[in-house]
Design a protein around this motif. Structure first.
Motif: not given
Length: 263
Positions: A44-48, A175-176, A182-183
């Motif tokens: 979920v975090q990696a794909t938004s 971006e997401a 951590r960038t």
């Protein structure tokens, strides 16, 4: 065909395209986890994408044998059917064949591990690694590891070889995904600008703590940025003087690979 995009019976973009792109985004996120896999929250975090959307896509892919769930960790991994499907393609690309002797030569000359990373869509994929002779080697990434473009030294180098608008478009698209590494977008854009000025990318903080990486981009015969050759070493192995020496070797190897790659 209108404006370079396929139309479905004149009614707009090809129907189902969004669903396919979402499924591919999920697969790319899962590929990062390799054998250990990735949790649903990480996807979920990696794909938004929303959690219900990711959950639905993952379970359809499980039904089709493309994704599997680890009984031990509960993480999701790429299924065994994917390597079987990949057998339909040639096992080695012309770029990899052209690069192999130059990877071996650079590793032998410098003594450190050399990596070859290629661009695939919005990601980078490590396709080769040559371990050097120095007693302490930095094996920061494995063959088959995938990262969003802009995260690794090689990814920044590939972006630096593009036009500024094209590179910025890719960075914004990723971006997401940067948060998991951590960038962020301003950092990546700044690294790209610095790499362009240098003619190669120097990463003062490597993927492994206490290391540094240096990458030179590689273009295809038609001039498209396609790959990068990277050296990773302990920080004390890349002092200012040796950094220049390593950069010269890697840039020369990159140009030799370009010359040896068939059109």
């Amino acid at each position: 065909m209108t404006n370079g995009r396929l139309k479905a019976r004149g009614r707009g973009p090809l129907q189902g395209g969004q669903a396919i792109r979402r499924a591919l985004a999920v697969l790319r996120a899962l590929a990062v986890g390799r054998e250990t896999g990735v949790s649903l929250a990480e996807v979920v975090q990696a794909t938004s994408l929303t959690r219900p959307t990711v959950h639905r896509i993952v379970h359809v892919l499980i039904e089709e044998g493309i994704v599997e769930r680890s009984d031990r960790t509960g993480n999701y991994v790429i299924g065994h059917q994917v390597p079987e499907l990949a057998l339909a393609r040639p096992s080695r690309s012309p770029l990899l064949i052209a690069a192999e002797p130059h990877l071996a030569s650079a590793s032998a000359q410098l003594g450190d591990t050399i990596f070859l990373t290629v661009r695939t869509g919005l990601d980078t994929l490590c396709v080769a690694r040559r371990i050097g002779s120095y007693p302490i080697q930095v094996l920061s990434i494995e063959v088959g590891a995938r990262r969003p473009l802009g995260v690794s030294s090689a990814g920044v180098a590939i972006l630096a070889a593009m036009s500024a608008p094209e590179a910025r478009k890719i960075v914004l698209a990723n971006e997401a995904r940067f948060r998991a590494y951590r960038t962020d977008t301003p950092t990546v854009l700044g690294q790209i600008q610095l790499a362009r000025r240098r003619g190669y990318n120097l990463r003062d903080v490597g993927l492994v703590q206490g290391t540094k990486s240096l990458s030179a981009w590689i273009r295809t015969p038609d001039g498209q940025p396609a790959a990068a050759i990277t050296l990773s070493a302990m920080r004390n192995r890349l002092n200012p003087r040796r950094t220049i020496e390593v950069a010269d070797v890697l840039v020369a190897a990159a140009r030799a690979i370009e010359a040896a790659t068939p059109a």
